[in-house]
Enzyme design. Sequence first.
Site, PDB file in Angstrom:
ATOM      1  N   PHE A 279       0.544  -1.117   0.290  1.00 53.81           N
ATOM      2  CA  PHE A 279      -0.079  -0.256  -0.167  1.00 53.81           C
ATOM      3  C   PHE A 279       1.092   1.500   0.428  1.00 53.81           C
ATOM      4  O   PHE A 279       2.550   1.018   0.199  1.00 53.81           O
ATOM      5  CB  PHE A 279      -0.469  -0.273   1.117  1.00 53.81           C
ATOM      6  N   CYS A 280       0.563   2.984  -0.550  1.00 52.82           N
ATOM      7  CA  CYS A 280       1.013   3.454  -0.362  1.00 52.82           C
ATOM      8  C   CYS A 280       1.684   3.577   1.103  1.00 52.82           C
ATOM      9  O   CYS A 280       1.182   3.248   2.289  1.00 52.82           O
ATOM     10  CB  CYS A 280      -0.055   4.629  -0.613  1.00 52.82           C
ATOM     11  N   PRO A 281       2.259   4.505   1.101  1.00 54.11           N
ATOM     12  CA  PRO A 281       3.732   5.083  -0.006  1.00 54.11           C
ATOM     13  C   PRO A 281       4.637   3.914  -0.755  1.00 54.11           C
ATOM     14  O   PRO A 281       5.466   4.342  -0.871  1.00 54.11           O
ATOM     15  CB  PRO A 281       4.428   5.861   0.930  1.00 54.11           C
ATOM     16  N   GLY A 282       4.595   2.143  -0.785  1.00 53.83           N
ATOM     17  CA  GLY A 282       5.768   1.781  -0.707  1.00 53.83           C
ATOM     18  C   GLY A 282       5.990   2.135  -2.285  1.00 53.83           C
ATOM     19  O   GLY A 282       7.101   1.407  -1.715  1.00 53.83           O
TER      20      GLY A 282
ATOM     21  N   ASP B 161      -1.821   0.117  -6.360  1.00 52.95           N
ATOM     22  CA  ASP B 161      -2.569   1.176  -5.136  1.00 52.95           C
ATOM     23  C   ASP B 161      -2.651   2.660  -6.593  1.00 52.95           C
ATOM     24  O   ASP B 161      -2.231   3.202  -7.109  1.00 52.95           O
ATOM     25  CB  ASP B 161      -1.358   1.938  -4.681  1.00 52.95           C
TER      26      ASP B 161
END
Lengths: 80, 136
Positions: A17-20, A44
């Site tokens: 998921f963000c910010p991954g 995402d």
Amino acid sequence: MSQDYIVETVIDARNSFCPGPLMELIKTIKRGELGKIYEVWSKDAGSIRDIPKWVEKAQHQMVDIIKENGHTRFLVKKMR
Amino acid sequence: MSKLVLVCDSGATDKLQTLAMVASGAVTNDLEVFIFFMHDAVYALKKDASYEPDVTSIFPEVAEKVNQARKEGKIVHWKELLEDLKELGDVKINACVQITEILGLKKEDLLPIVDDVVGVSTLAEQVMLADRVISF
């Protein structure tokens, strides 16, 4: 129409998921070689906006954005 | 370069995750980030912190799904994210000297991501230099 690119590294961040996805791309490009293309895969929704924006700010080249099979592929060329 | 100050006094995992995420947004926008941890947040910075609480929420479904996502590795842990951000941008992480001393800790007892142990006077100085301040 798909185009073949020579990609140095593919980052599969579909499970993040963000910010991954953006963070993985930034880290990879920072450690990468000038002129090479780096690709990140993301599911995402925020990546659609965040990745191109960062690429522009960081003065790299957004080579292509390809939507396929439930995720998006972002291809970025390291320019500096 | 614009500057953002982030202040956190909570050891709650959701607050720390939020702080790290906000910091990541700042770094990707080339902001300088000064982070000040106080109270429980300093405890969470201990190298040997024996307890890490799950994310909590007033909505049970949120807590359940976020903790599941964390277990599955779909959310970057706040400690790892802050470590990455220090490599990628201008991020300084500081622990409040008061709680550090109350707990009998030294900088060496805290995670390597901690740059310094400072007082609120330093925090105030950084706030005066900052463009924005966010507290968690």
